[in-house]
Scaffold this motif. Structure first.
Motif, PDB file in Angstrom:
ATOM      1  N   VAL A 285       0.835  -1.203   0.000  1.00 32.91           N
ATOM      2  CA  VAL A 285       0.000   0.000   0.000  1.00 32.91           C
ATOM      3  C   VAL A 285       0.876   1.263   0.000  1.00 32.91           C
ATOM      4  N   VAL A 286       1.741   1.392   0.995  1.00 36.34           N
ATOM      5  CA  VAL A 286       2.559   2.602   1.113  1.00 36.34           C
ATOM      6  C   VAL A 286       3.715   2.569   0.120  1.00 36.34           C
ATOM      7  N   GLY A 287       4.439   1.454   0.068  1.00 37.24           N
ATOM      8  CA  GLY A 287       5.606   1.365  -0.799  1.00 37.24           C
ATOM      9  C   GLY A 287       5.329   1.697  -2.250  1.00 37.24           C
ATOM     10  N   PRO A 288       4.305   1.098  -2.884  1.00 39.02           N
ATOM     11  CA  PRO A 288       4.052   1.405  -4.293  1.00 39.02           C
ATOM     12  C   PRO A 288       3.724   2.870  -4.547  1.00 39.02           C
ATOM     13  N   ARG A 289       3.016   3.525  -3.630  1.00 36.86           N
ATOM     14  CA  ARG A 289       2.692   4.939  -3.820  1.00 36.86           C
ATOM     15  C   ARG A 289       3.948   5.791  -3.727  1.00 36.86           C
ATOM     16  N   LEU A 290       4.846   5.426  -2.824  1.00 31.07           N
ATOM     17  CA  LEU A 290       6.106   6.154  -2.727  1.00 31.07           C
ATOM     18  C   LEU A 290       6.973   5.884  -3.955  1.00 31.07           C
ATOM     19  N   ASN A 291       7.039   4.636  -4.371  1.00 25.67           N
ATOM     20  CA  ASN A 291       7.842   4.273  -5.539  1.00 25.67           C
ATOM     21  C   ASN A 291       7.351   4.928  -6.821  1.00 25.67           C
ATOM     22  N   ALA A 292       6.057   5.204  -6.883  1.00 24.50           N
ATOM     23  CA  ALA A 292       5.485   5.746  -8.118  1.00 24.50           C
ATOM     24  C   ALA A 292       6.138   7.056  -8.517  1.00 24.50           C
ATOM     25  N   ALA A 293       6.557   7.848  -7.536  1.00 27.80           N
ATOM     26  CA  ALA A 293       7.204   9.119  -7.863  1.00 27.80           C
ATOM     27  C   ALA A 293       8.501   8.885  -8.619  1.00 27.80           C
ATOM     28  N   GLY A 294       9.320   7.953  -8.135  1.00 29.54           N
ATOM     29  CA  GLY A 294      10.586   7.671  -8.802  1.00 29.54           C
ATOM     30  C   GLY A 294      10.413   6.975 -10.131  1.00 29.54           C
ATOM     31  N   ARG A 295       9.302   6.250 -10.290  1.00 28.11           N
ATOM     32  CA  ARG A 295       9.073   5.534 -11.542  1.00 28.11           C
ATOM     33  C   ARG A 295       8.616   6.466 -12.658  1.00 28.11           C
ATOM     34  N   LEU A 296       7.783   7.457 -12.307  1.00 24.01           N
ATOM     35  CA  LEU A 296       7.157   8.280 -13.351  1.00 24.01           C
ATOM     36  C   LEU A 296       7.655   9.717 -13.379  1.00 24.01           C
ATOM     37  N   ASP A 297       8.176  10.208 -12.272  1.00 21.21           N
ATOM     38  CA  ASP A 297       8.529  11.624 -12.238  1.00 21.21           C
ATOM     39  C   ASP A 297       9.835  11.828 -11.481  1.00 21.21           C
ATOM     40  N   ASP A 298       9.733  12.327 -10.255  1.00 20.65           N
ATOM     41  CA  ASP A 298      10.912  12.693  -9.481  1.00 20.65           C
ATOM     42  C   ASP A 298      10.708  12.230  -8.041  1.00 20.65           C
ATOM     43  N   MET A 299      11.607  11.371  -7.536  1.00 22.62           N
ATOM     44  CA  MET A 299      11.458  10.858  -6.183  1.00 22.62           C
ATOM     45  C   MET A 299      11.579  11.966  -5.132  1.00 22.62           C
ATOM     46  N   SER A 300      12.028  13.139  -5.518  1.00 24.04           N
ATOM     47  CA  SER A 300      12.066  14.253  -4.571  1.00 24.04           C
ATOM     48  C   SER A 300      10.684  14.543  -3.998  1.00 24.04           C
ATOM     49  N   ILE A 301       9.639  14.278  -4.782  1.00 21.52           N
ATOM     50  CA  ILE A 301       8.270  14.482  -4.296  1.00 21.52           C
ATOM     51  C   ILE A 301       7.976  13.495  -3.166  1.00 21.52           C
ATOM     52  N   GLY A 302       8.389  12.250  -3.343  1.00 16.16           N
ATOM     53  CA  GLY A 302       8.196  11.259  -2.301  1.00 16.16           C
ATOM     54  C   GLY A 302       8.975  11.591  -1.040  1.00 16.16           C
ATOM     55  N   ILE A 303      10.216  12.036  -1.207  1.00 21.98           N
ATOM     56  CA  ILE A 303      11.032  12.408  -0.047  1.00 21.98           C
ATOM     57  C   ILE A 303      10.433  13.610   0.661  1.00 21.98           C
ATOM     58  N   ALA A 304       9.932  14.573  -0.122  1.00 21.78           N
ATOM     59  CA  ALA A 304       9.291  15.742   0.490  1.00 21.78           C
ATOM     60  C   ALA A 304       8.089  15.321   1.324  1.00 21.78           C
ATOM     61  N   CYS A 305       7.353  14.313   0.845  1.00 18.96           N
ATOM     62  CA  CYS A 305       6.208  13.807   1.609  1.00 18.96           C
ATOM     63  C   CYS A 305       6.674  13.219   2.937  1.00 18.96           C
ATOM     64  N   LEU A 306       7.751  12.441   2.907  1.00 24.42           N
ATOM     65  CA  LEU A 306       8.266  11.826   4.131  1.00 24.42           C
ATOM     66  C   LEU A 306       8.840  12.860   5.093  1.00 24.42           C
ATOM     67  N   LEU A 307       9.360  13.951   4.566  1.00 23.55           N
ATOM     68  CA  LEU A 307       9.976  14.988   5.406  1.00 23.55           C
ATOM     69  C   LEU A 307       8.975  16.022   5.902  1.00 23.55           C
ATOM     70  N   ALA A 308       7.786  16.048   5.322  1.00 24.50           N
ATOM     71  CA  ALA A 308       6.810  17.089   5.667  1.00 24.50           C
ATOM     72  C   ALA A 308       6.451  17.034   7.152  1.00 24.50           C
ATOM     73  N   ASP A 309       6.473  18.187   7.798  1.00 28.10           N
ATOM     74  CA  ASP A 309       6.088  18.271   9.210  1.00 28.10           C
ATOM     75  C   ASP A 309       4.604  18.570   9.372  1.00 28.10           C
ATOM     76  N   SER A 310       4.016  19.232   8.390  1.00 27.86           N
ATOM     77  CA  SER A 310       2.606  19.604   8.452  1.00 27.86           C
ATOM     78  C   SER A 310       1.737  18.480   7.899  1.00 27.86           C
ATOM     79  N   PRO A 311       0.732  18.030   8.639  1.00 25.46           N
ATOM     80  CA  PRO A 311      -0.191  17.011   8.106  1.00 25.46           C
ATOM     81  C   PRO A 311      -0.876  17.455   6.824  1.00 25.46           C
ATOM     82  N   ASP A 312      -1.198  18.746   6.707  1.00 28.24           N
ATOM     83  CA  ASP A 312      -1.860  19.227   5.491  1.00 28.24           C
ATOM     84  C   ASP A 312      -0.928  19.130   4.286  1.00 28.24           C
ATOM     85  N   GLU A 313       0.331  19.539   4.473  1.00 32.58           N
ATOM     86  CA  GLU A 313       1.299  19.456   3.383  1.00 32.58           C
ATOM     87  C   GLU A 313       1.571  17.989   3.034  1.00 32.58           C
TER      88      GLU A 313
END
Length: 576
Positions: A285-313
């Motif tokens: 569930v979680v892994g494929p959604r995170l991997n999708a960024a690196g597969r199709l675009d830029d994994m920086s988006i996935g890392i930004a999600c993991l680093l986000a401090d704000s629940p809304d962000e």
């Protein structure tokens, strides 16, 4: 469903008195997975292997401590998969917690940079005026001979943290921490990249504590264990005892809501209740959604999600990742249909196919060929490589998935030894690997790969088999068993989630959602009726109500309209 042999996992004889307090079914399941002492089921952090067993960790810690004291700029060089993303997040958060004043990250592009630390990345940092004092690779670097050289030529110190298999030549880094490098005595050779980085941080914390350099209050690195658990499961490394500790500790934090907002958000967009998750949810569930960024675009988006401090962000980024994952599924479906046509053109009979499959289509997407290779491997039970065009227009990038009995990286080494230069580069593990070849060499490579597979495997190795833990008695087919198994993991690679088989009368069956088979079953030896579902069977299935079925399944709890009932998740079924 493709016919398979159903094998039952051996039950070792055990006259010892371990696990006497366990329910009998758990003792049976654990014993079949090599557990023979209560210590192997202890998942507290004090049972982790010591980080000081890792070769090179002393020097790595010294360099990182210098970065703290001298206020150096540190750059994390990550990777574009879930292990790389979680490793990067753990490094960013952990080093900041331990007092590194300036820490940033870069992730190579799957499409323009390729894998790992390359000279091109270093030159780009130089052009941008972003050269760090210290560069730390995570989940990569053990094969970055030229990239490390380019960095050190510019005066950058380099610490490699990795877990991939080392080649004969190692990079000339200032420090290398990798349990799979020659001469490393660390017991857990199965650590994921994120686990290696976590170990480096724990060793750094001790070093700084001994020098009275820790921030006050002392940082709690345990807050990073949700990320360590996610990366470990998503990278499908074997769950030895050490890795099970990481995963269990991380899952406990997630269930209590003490997790990164990004992980909670990814569970939310997938419709999962974080208080009830298991290792399976991290992997599927979680892994494929995170991997999708690196597969199709830029994994920086996935890392930004993991680093986000704000629940809304975090939720905004998780929704973006979920959108990538839906797009990935669509691309994968189209590619699989094309692969089916390609297989059909090779042979009308699966027995006529090559033993090692090498498939290519000019329209295939680089980011999805790994998943495609896995899907075709599952269907044909043959080692499979899927190729897509490289951006340079003259090369092909391949992603390989293997079957039990064939170490895919070793098979590629045989190809390389017999046909030097056929592969421009290659690397990987026992079950997965990657390579680059010239477009014009596809036919020669396909032949060489098939020969390497035939030299290793026997005909019986190509027979698909599914291994179960035997049958459950009708009295064990209940919600209590489903909950007990779910809470008794973590289950994963080389410590597989329990799977059972049995004969059932099929009371009714129907197709739901176009491709899924909904069943109502009754054990052949008697008992109550049970709901079951088999996903992605397609609309054309036998009428099991006439014959009954042998079913391979996992017991699960299904909640619908406020009521929770037992439901069997069907992995495989065949008419009796």
């Amino acid at each position: 469903m493709t016919p398979k042999k159903i094998l039952r996992r051996p039950q070792p004889a055990d006259s010892s008195d371990w696990g006497q307090s366990l329910p009998p079914i758990l003792r049976r399941l654990y014993a079949a997975r090599g557990v023979h002492s209560d210590d192997q089921l202890q998942y507290t952090l004090k049972h982790l292997a010591s980080p000081m067993q890792l070769r090179g960790i002393d020097r790595a810690v010294e360099l990182l401590a210098d970065a703290v004291v001298q206020k150096q700029r540190v750059m994390i060089l990550g990777d574009f998969d879930a292990d790389g993303a979680t490793s990067t997040a753990v490094a960013m958060l952990g080093l900041s917690m331990l007092g590194v004043p300036s820490v940033d990250f870069r992730v190579p592009s799957r499409f323009s940079d390729g894998y790992g630390l390359t000279p091109g990345i270093i030159h780009r940092l130089q052009e941008e005026g972003e050269l760090p004092d210290l560069l730390v690779t995570v989940d990569n670097g053990i094969s970055a001979i030229e990239g490390v050289r380019a960095a050190r030529d510019l005066g950058i110190k380099v610490v490699v943290t990795d877990h991939h298999l080392a080649a004969e030549e190692l990079p000339d880094a200032d420090a290398i921490v990798n349990p799979n490098q020659p001469g490393c005595p660390f017991l857990s050779k199965n650590a994921a990249g994120v686990g290696v980085m976590f170990y480096v941080l724990t060793a750094l914390r001790k070093h700084l504590r001994d020098r009275n350099l820790l921030p006050n209050p002392e940082p709690n690195l345990g807050t990073l264990l949700d990320l360590v658990a996610l990366g470990t499961v998503a990278d499908v490394v074997p769950l030895d005892h050490n890795n099970r500790i990481f995963v269990e500790q991380g899952i406990r934090r997630i269930r209590k809501g003490e997790a990164r907002p990004g992980i909670l958000a990814l569970l939310k967009v997938a419709g999962r209740d974080h208080t009830e998750i298991s290792s399976t949810d991290l992997g599927f569930v979680v892994g494929p959604r995170l991997n999708a960024a690196g597969r199709l675009d830029d994994m920086s988006i996935g890392i930004a999600c993991l680093l986000a401090d704000s629940p809304d962000e975090a939720l905004r980024l998780a929704e973006e990742l979920d959108s990538f994952n839906r797009e990935r599924r669509t691309i994968e479906k189209d590619m699989k249909n094309q692969a089916q046509d390609l297989l059909a053109s090779m042979s009308l009979d699966i027995d006529g196919l090559p033993w090692g499959l090498a498939l290519f289509d000019s329209d295939w997407h680089q980011g999805v060929i790994g998943i495609l290779a896995a899907r075709i491997r599952e269907q044909t039970h043959r080692p499979t490589i899927a190729f897509a065009p490289d951006d340079d227009g003259v090369s092909l990038k391949g992603s390989a998935r293997s079957i039990p009995g064939l170490h895919i990286r070793d098979a590629l080494a045989v190809v390389d030894a017999k046909s030097p230069g056929l592969m421009k580069k290659y690397g990987g593990h026992a079950m997965a690997a990657g390579m680059t070849i010239a477009r014009g060499d596809l036919e020669a490579f396909s032949k060489a790969f098939d020969e390497a597979v035939r030299d290793t495997l026997k005909p019986e190795d190509l027979e698909a088999a599914i291994v179960t833990d035997g049958s459950l008695a009708p009295a064990e087919l209940n919600l209590d068993t489903a909950y007990l198994i779910k809470r008794s993991g973590p289950w994963g690679q080389h410590f597989p989630e329990p799977l059972f088989d049995g004969e059932f009368n099929v009371v009714s069956q129907r197709i739901v959602g176009e491709n899924h088979l909904k069943l109502v079953l009754q054990p052949a030896e008697g008992g109550g009726i049970i709901d079951a579902i088999a996903f992605n069977t397609g609309p054309e299935v036998p009428d099991y109500t006439r014959s009954g079925a042998r079913v391979v399944y996992k017991p699960d709890a299904n909640t619908f309209r406020g009521r929770t009932n037992l439901q069997l998740m069907v992995d495989y079924l065949e008419p009796l």
